[in-house]
Design a protein around this motif. Sequence first.
Motif, short mmCIF file in Angstrom:
data_model
loop_
_atom_site.label_atom_id
_atom_site.label_comp_id
_atom_site.label_asym_id
_atom_site.label_seq_id
_atom_site.Cartn_x
_atom_site.Cartn_y
_atom_site.Cartn_z
N GLN A 37 1.91 14.68 -4.91
CA GLN A 37 0.80 15.07 -4.11
C GLN A 37 -0.07 13.89 -3.69
O GLN A 37 -1.12 13.83 -3.51
CB GLN A 37 -0.01 15.92 -5.07
N ASN A 38 0.51 12.63 -4.10
CA ASN A 38 -0.47 11.33 -3.96
C ASN A 38 -1.54 11.31 -4.63
O ASN A 38 -2.74 10.71 -3.91
CB ASN A 38 -0.51 11.01 -2.25
N ARG A 39 -1.57 11.88 -5.63
CA ARG A 39 -2.90 11.62 -6.45
C ARG A 39 -3.07 10.39 -7.00
O ARG A 39 -2.12 9.56 -7.43
CB ARG A 39 -2.95 12.78 -7.64
N THR A 40 -4.32 9.78 -7.20
CA THR A 40 -4.75 8.63 -7.65
C THR A 40 -5.13 8.60 -9.06
O THR A 40 -6.07 9.44 -9.54
CB THR A 40 -5.75 7.99 -6.71
N PRO A 41 -4.32 7.91 -9.91
CA PRO A 41 -4.78 7.98 -11.16
C PRO A 41 -6.32 7.08 -11.52
O PRO A 41 -6.68 6.32 -10.82
CB PRO A 41 -3.62 7.31 -12.28
N ARG A 42 -6.64 7.08 -12.74
CA ARG A 42 -7.98 6.31 -13.22
C ARG A 42 -7.49 5.00 -13.08
O ARG A 42 -6.15 4.59 -13.48
CB ARG A 42 -8.52 6.89 -14.43
N LEU A 43 -8.41 4.13 -12.77
CA LEU A 43 -8.17 2.67 -12.72
C LEU A 43 -7.34 2.03 -13.92
O LEU A 43 -6.27 1.24 -13.90
CB LEU A 43 -9.40 1.76 -12.51
N GLY A 44 -7.65 2.46 -15.04
CA GLY A 44 -7.20 1.69 -16.38
C GLY A 44 -5.77 2.29 -16.73
O GLY A 44 -4.75 1.59 -16.89
N ALA A 46 -3.87 3.57 -14.15
CA ALA A 46 -3.00 2.99 -12.93
C ALA A 46 -2.66 1.55 -13.25
O ALA A 46 -1.38 1.23 -13.09
CB ALA A 46 -4.09 2.84 -11.80
N ARG A 47 -3.37 0.75 -13.99
CA ARG A 47 -2.97 -0.49 -14.34
C ARG A 47 -1.88 -0.54 -15.35
O ARG A 47 -0.91 -1.29 -15.31
CB ARG A 47 -4.30 -1.32 -14.90
N VAL A 48 -2.21 0.28 -16.30
CA VAL A 48 -0.96 0.52 -17.40
C VAL A 48 0.40 0.79 -16.73
O VAL A 48 1.57 0.30 -16.82
CB VAL A 48 -1.17 1.59 -18.32
N ASP A 56 2.86 -4.05 -8.23
CA ASP A 56 1.27 -4.03 -7.87
C ASP A 56 0.64 -2.79 -7.92
O ASP A 56 0.94 -1.99 -7.10
CB ASP A 56 1.23 -4.92 -6.56
N MET A 57 -0.43 -2.82 -8.60
CA MET A 57 -1.20 -1.53 -8.69
C MET A 57 -1.60 -1.01 -7.23
O MET A 57 -1.43 0.03 -6.94
CB MET A 57 -2.38 -1.69 -9.63
N PHE A 58 -2.05 -2.10 -6.52
CA PHE A 58 -2.67 -1.72 -5.29
C PHE A 58 -1.76 -1.34 -4.33
O PHE A 58 -1.93 -0.63 -3.23
CB PHE A 58 -3.64 -2.66 -4.73
N ALA A 59 -0.34 -1.80 -4.68
CA ALA A 59 0.43 -1.45 -3.69
C ALA A 59 0.87 0.01 -3.75
O ALA A 59 1.22 0.58 -3.05
CB ALA A 59 1.94 -2.32 -3.94
N TRP A 61 -1.23 2.33 -5.26
CA TRP A 61 -2.45 3.24 -5.02
C TRP A 61 -3.36 2.17 -4.25
O TRP A 61 -4.46 1.99 -4.89
CB TRP A 61 -3.06 3.78 -6.27
N PRO A 62 -3.33 2.20 -3.02
CA PRO A 62 -4.25 1.55 -2.15
C PRO A 62 -5.76 1.94 -2.17
O PRO A 62 -6.69 0.80 -1.98
CB PRO A 62 -3.67 1.54 -0.70
N SER A 63 -5.87 3.06 -2.54
CA SER A 63 -7.32 3.64 -2.68
C SER A 63 -8.13 3.04 -3.68
O SER A 63 -9.13 2.99 -3.63
CB SER A 63 -7.26 5.20 -2.80
N LEU A 64 -7.56 2.37 -4.62
CA LEU A 64 -7.95 1.63 -5.76
C LEU A 64 -8.47 0.32 -5.38
O LEU A 64 -9.62 -0.32 -5.98
CB LEU A 64 -6.99 1.51 -6.88
N ARG A 65 -8.23 -0.09 -4.19
CA ARG A 65 -8.72 -1.50 -3.69
C ARG A 65 -10.10 -1.31 -3.55
O ARG A 65 -10.51 -0.80 -2.37
CB ARG A 65 -7.94 -2.01 -2.65
#
Length: 247
Positions: A37-44, A46-48, A56-59, A61-65
């Motif tokens: 569903q292309n959901r975005t995880p929390r920043l922490g 996503a990093r893990v 690359d985390m931003f690759a 989930w670009p919305s985290l940038r």
Amino acid sequence: MPNERLKAVMASGGWTCAALADKAGVDTKSVERWANQNRTPRLGTARVAAELLGEDMFALWPSLRQPRAARAISPELVALYEQRADLPVSVIVDLLEKAADRIDVLVYAAVFLHEAYPRLNDLLRERAAESCAVRIAIGDPDSENVRQREEEEKFGHGIESRCRLALMHYRPLVGTPGIEIRTHGTTLYNSLYRADDQLLVNAHVWGVNAFGAPVWHLRRTAAGTLFDTYASSFDAVWSTARPVEES
């Protein structure tokens, strides 16, 4: 819409949703939503997950940038005036009156100073008599850059004539111990009015007369660089300027 990048990375690494969820410390359904569903995880999280996947985390989930936070206003900035017309001439005069070591002025003409404060020459003589070094650089009326500035401002021959008027105002100071008057033909990006460790910078804007352009008031600080950048700019122009001879 699925996150195709995430699904491809997981597939190439042999990761199942359950395995990634276990290692990332989240519920399997969360990973399924990331992938399907292309959901975005929390920043922490996503990093893990990105570290586990070697991506690359931003690759993924670009919305985290997030845009980089703007730098704090420089501690050197004392005040900002939207246009020079908002700056009381008394502010300039007050700075000059308090100068003990150095007064530097870099302009094309700035005849508004003499017009608004007829005692300007007397003030400069007084400061020089107290061992304050005074350097005034005004525009060479015959300079191609002055003519270009006239065209940009649609000012006709106004700037050229004002440069000549400025020269008339300052010429009586030529030969005064401690005071130097020079003319320059540089492209003037900013007009500068320095009194010791205080500096007024009148930015020049294409097509706008200097009185309609902003002014920032800077104070030199130990950790700052803005003041010294403009001070060095003055020195660079001064080294190319020609001394005005006594008539």
